[in-house]
Design an enzyme around this catalytic site. Sequence first.
Site, PDB file in Angstrom:
ATOM      1  NE  ARG A 137      -4.176  -1.765   1.858  1.00 24.28           N
ATOM      2  CZ  ARG A 137      -5.062  -2.171   2.744  1.00 24.28           C
ATOM      3  NH1 ARG A 137      -4.932  -1.849   4.016  1.00 24.28           N
ATOM      4  NH2 ARG A 137      -6.096  -2.887   2.386  1.00 24.28           N
ATOM      5  CE  LYS A 188     -21.781 -15.989   6.439  1.00 25.91           C
ATOM      6  NZ  LYS A 188     -21.848 -15.155   7.639  1.00 25.91           N
ATOM      7  N   GLY A 243     -11.467  -8.353  -1.489  1.00 31.67           N
ATOM      8  CA  GLY A 243     -10.156  -8.573  -0.875  1.00 31.67           C
ATOM      9  C   GLY A 243      -9.647  -9.988  -1.067  1.00 31.67           C
ATOM     10  N   GLY A 277     -13.825  -3.437   0.485  1.00 36.50           N
ATOM     11  CA  GLY A 277     -15.135  -2.892   0.858  1.00 36.50           C
ATOM     12  C   GLY A 277     -15.595  -1.806  -0.099  1.00 36.50           C
TER      13      GLY A 277
HETATM   14  P1  ADP Z   1     -14.118 -11.342  -1.509  1.00 34.41           P
HETATM   15  O1  ADP Z   1     -13.293 -10.877  -0.324  1.00 34.41           O
HETATM   16  O2  ADP Z   1     -13.286 -11.550  -2.731  1.00 34.41           O
HETATM   17  O3  ADP Z   1     -15.303 -10.469  -1.740  1.00 34.41           O
HETATM   18  P2  ADP Z   1     -15.599 -13.203   0.104  1.00 34.41           P
HETATM   19  O4  ADP Z   1     -15.077 -12.533   1.344  1.00 34.41           O
HETATM   20  O5  ADP Z   1     -17.010 -13.044  -0.211  1.00 34.41           O
HETATM   21  O6  ADP Z   1     -14.694 -12.789  -1.156  1.00 34.41           O
HETATM   22  O7  ADP Z   1     -15.348 -14.768   0.216  1.00 34.41           O
HETATM   23  C1  ADP Z   1     -14.068 -15.326   0.330  1.00 34.41           C
HETATM   24  C2  ADP Z   1     -14.107 -16.587   1.126  1.00 34.41           C
HETATM   25  O8  ADP Z   1     -15.077 -17.482   0.642  1.00 34.41           O
HETATM   26  C3  ADP Z   1     -12.786 -17.329   1.079  1.00 34.41           C
HETATM   27  O9  ADP Z   1     -12.178 -17.289   2.332  1.00 34.41           O
HETATM   28  C4  ADP Z   1     -13.166 -18.742   0.664  1.00 34.41           C
HETATM   29  O10 ADP Z   1     -12.497 -19.739   1.408  1.00 34.41           O
HETATM   30  C5  ADP Z   1     -14.647 -18.777   0.964  1.00 34.41           C
HETATM   31  N1  ADP Z   1     -15.342 -19.806   0.177  1.00 34.41           N
HETATM   32  C6  ADP Z   1     -15.380 -19.931  -1.158  1.00 34.41           C
HETATM   33  N2  ADP Z   1     -16.061 -21.044  -1.507  1.00 34.41           N
HETATM   34  C7  ADP Z   1     -16.469 -21.630  -0.368  1.00 34.41           C
HETATM   35  C8  ADP Z   1     -17.188 -22.823  -0.059  1.00 34.41           C
HETATM   36  N3  ADP Z   1     -17.644 -23.616  -1.028  1.00 34.41           N
HETATM   37  N4  ADP Z   1     -17.400 -23.110   1.234  1.00 34.41           N
HETATM   38  C9  ADP Z   1     -16.944 -22.311   2.219  1.00 34.41           C
HETATM   39  N5  ADP Z   1     -16.256 -21.180   1.988  1.00 34.41           N
HETATM   40  C10 ADP Z   1     -16.008 -20.841   0.723  1.00 34.41           C
HETATM   41 MG    MG Z   2     -13.612 -11.074   1.812  1.00 33.32          MG
END
Ligand code: ADP
Ligand code: MG
Length: 423
Positions: A41, A227, A380, A403
């Site tokens: 950063r 989620k 992230g 975010g």
């Molecule tokens: P980002 O930060 O890119 O927006 P998220 O925070 O929504 O992504 O999700 C990332 C997390 O989702 C990762 O830590 C990953 O391990 C988890 N994940 C992805 N697929 C699954 C799954 N099938 N079951 C449980 N966790 C999952």
């Molecule tokens: Mg995330």
Amino acid sequence: MNYRKKTVKDVDVKGKKVLLRCDFNVPMAKDGSGVITDDKRIRAALPTIQYLLDQGAAVIACSHMGKPNATYESYVKKQTEKGKDPATLTEESWKKSLAQLSLKPVAARLSELLGKPVIMAADVVGPDATAKAAALKPGEIMLLENTRFEAGETKNDPELARKMAAMADLYVSDAFGAVHRAHASTAGVAAYLPAVSGFLIQKELEVIGGALSDPKRPLVAILGGSKVSSKIGVINNLLEIADTIIIGGGMAYTFSAAKGGKVGDSLLEADWEDYANDMVKKAAEKGVKLLLPVDTVCADAFAPDAHTQVVKEGEIPDGWQGLDIGPETVALYCQAVKGAGTVIWNGPMGVFEFPAFAKGTEAVAKALSETDAITIIGGGDSAAAVQQLGYADKMTHISTGGGASLEFMEGKELPGVACLLDK
Ligand code: ADP
Ligand code: MG
């Protein structure tokens, strides 16, 4: 949100004192030694800083770091809530907790990277900062202390914003990671100073803003992660914009369960099943192609060395959980990415942190690296995945704000962007 904003190149900065909001919220070693474990950063801020200094501006840089308790009272309250014995919570222990979130190590690293001194202020708007800012000459740079040492920062206190602004002639925002927060240093100051963007924010706005408002089509959105509930806003907004939406990751099992599929112990948000069905309907009505997994890699435990098997979507046995998209899904998704004009990716396809369940995420990353499409990574964990898998330099843009990019993709107004001067 209008994302066409003036940049440092649209204003005269020569001889000006510039209050520059950076995102120097870098990871530090847990032992309190002040060692920065990743200076990405700080390096990302260099182009704007160097430009301002070269143009003859005096730079007053500022940033937050972590979540300090700005007052002794809030420190006692927080720590007591965490179960600490109030008798041990002295003024001294509070000051020690603040010292660990000082920006001094950042000043030292920034100085090394710039090859010139960085004057460190002992406070944010106190006597030391104001005196040093007043004495600052063109071509010199100073760094204010952690903006969150001031209680008014996160409350967007106009008085704090006014004091920060009083030190400078111009406000430049380059902290994309913080523009979704209306704080004194990210938005409030713009009420008192002309405000423009630095190069980091400029690129975020041009690439993500461009893809959302006038995308090179077809626009393919890949949404994954854990989620459904955390991605609702993005899904809703992209349903209005995208030509194709691809769903993977943990959220896919809520869609599967909603159709009556068996998902075993997979991540499931039962409360969101109706929403998932509505979304499938809405996509069909709008003519948006919605792709859901057709097979899944499931495991008998949430562990890197769990036993695995590939099963058809909706047929996960009891006691098993889906941790990655399956090979047929991989082929389907890679095909969908091939002809894209723009791809927006938010959320990994599986638990990529475990190599056994990183194949889906890796295949999608590879497919993106091989297209001529504009490829944008927001989120992230998605950014971390792409970096970890070695595809970072093959992407058009990896957002520097998890975010902030999420809220941008939700179509929300970002306070730290809205406050900048329009082009
Ligand atoms: P980002 O930060 O890119 O927006 P998220 O925070 O929504 O992504 O999700 C990332 C997390 O989702 C990762 O830590 C990953 O391990 C988890 N994940 C992805 N697929 C699954 C799954 N099938 N079951 C449980 N966790 C999952
Ligand atoms: Mg995330």
